[in-house]
Scaffold this active site. Sequence first.
Site, short mmCIF file in Angstrom:
data_model
loop_
_atom_site.label_atom_id
_atom_site.label_comp_id
_atom_site.label_asym_id
_atom_site.label_seq_id
_atom_site.Cartn_x
_atom_site.Cartn_y
_atom_site.Cartn_z
N ASP A 1 -59.85 5.56 -2.50
CA ASP A 1 -59.96 6.68 -3.42
C ASP A 1 -60.93 6.26 -4.52
O ASP A 1 -60.78 5.18 -5.11
CB ASP A 1 -58.58 6.99 -4.02
CG ASP A 1 -58.55 8.29 -4.82
OD1 ASP A 1 -59.59 8.66 -5.41
OD2 ASP A 1 -57.48 8.92 -4.87
N SER B 1 -73.91 20.09 -7.58
CA SER B 1 -73.57 21.44 -7.16
C SER B 1 -74.38 22.44 -7.99
O SER B 1 -74.77 22.13 -9.13
CB SER B 1 -72.07 21.71 -7.37
OG SER B 1 -71.75 23.08 -7.18
N TYR C 1 -63.70 22.93 -11.48
CA TYR C 1 -64.84 22.39 -10.73
C TYR C 1 -66.11 22.44 -11.56
O TYR C 1 -66.92 21.51 -11.53
CB TYR C 1 -65.00 23.18 -9.43
CG TYR C 1 -65.91 22.52 -8.42
CD1 TYR C 1 -65.54 21.35 -7.77
CD2 TYR C 1 -67.15 23.09 -8.10
CE1 TYR C 1 -66.36 20.75 -6.83
CE2 TYR C 1 -67.98 22.51 -7.16
CZ TYR C 1 -67.59 21.33 -6.53
OH TYR C 1 -68.41 20.75 -5.61
N LYS D 1 -68.33 19.19 -12.47
CA LYS D 1 -69.72 19.02 -12.05
C LYS D 1 -70.69 18.96 -13.23
O LYS D 1 -71.69 18.25 -13.17
CB LYS D 1 -70.10 20.12 -11.06
CG LYS D 1 -69.46 19.94 -9.69
CD LYS D 1 -69.87 18.61 -9.07
CE LYS D 1 -69.30 18.38 -7.69
NZ LYS D 1 -69.74 17.08 -7.12
#
Length: 302
Positions: free
Chosen positions: A71, A150, A163, A167
């Site tokens: 991880d 992204s 998110y 990002k």
Amino acid sequence: MTADDLSSARALKEVVLVTGASSGIGRASAIEFAKRGASLVLVSRSATTLVDAAADCRAAGATAVECVPADVLDPDAVQAAVDRATGTFGRLDVVVHAATVMAYGRVEDIQPDVFERVVDTAVQGTFHVFRSALPVLRAQQRGHVVVISSLLASITAPTMGAYVTAKWGQLGLVRTIQQELRELPDVHVSAVAPGGTTTPIYDQAATVLGNTGHPPPPVYTPERVARAVVARIDTPRRLKQSGFANPVIIAGFRLFPPVFDALVGPLLKVFGMSRDSVAPTTGNVFAPVPEKEATRGDYFGI
């Protein structure tokens, strides 16, 4: 390093470490490097799916493949993956950092631990990758890191606050590292920012909306994004938008914010949300969901 040593090093195939290698863009990138005969270290939380990804890479032509279940939020595990690359192959040429998780929900509705985990995976996870990989690249005075960013690192969208925050924060860290490496002309850090891509991340995302998401059009294949990742080795870029519509969308966000804000919610609801019905779920935010991992998702991509 002597001239003969340098010539021999260049003749060797690339040594590439890929995080998030068991699914989506990470897996597609690993396969694309395998086609070049690279030696690969594949990193993912999902040990079982890593085996499948490794088989894909061997079939595509990889010289060697090592699997490291880890991880990116565990700094010791990330360090162990980098050590596996240098210990097994003697060096590290490329790091592709694709590990990420996603969540849907209004900021006031999403569970705090889900929000924090999505952000931490992108920001702290990227920090851990840099902390382990950059000393190796500095010592070598050469190498590449390619971070999968992204479109949502340059715009915002309602119900995707976790998110978006992840990002935007990740890209800020990437840009800072690019500045800090200016004295090393042969050490490169690039970011590749895809638009909607047909990967399983949408089905694996956490959600409190009562439905799942899907990639908004235009939808790209993970293989297309992977080719953009590999291209950064020959042509590094601070930020490469991987999607022909991305610059238009970003221009709308920056130049016409009232119009963008009025349209983005309704358009996302129509073109970026499924018509299914699901109970609130944390998806793969805290643990992998191996049965939902694959290179491609269920949607058509170009």
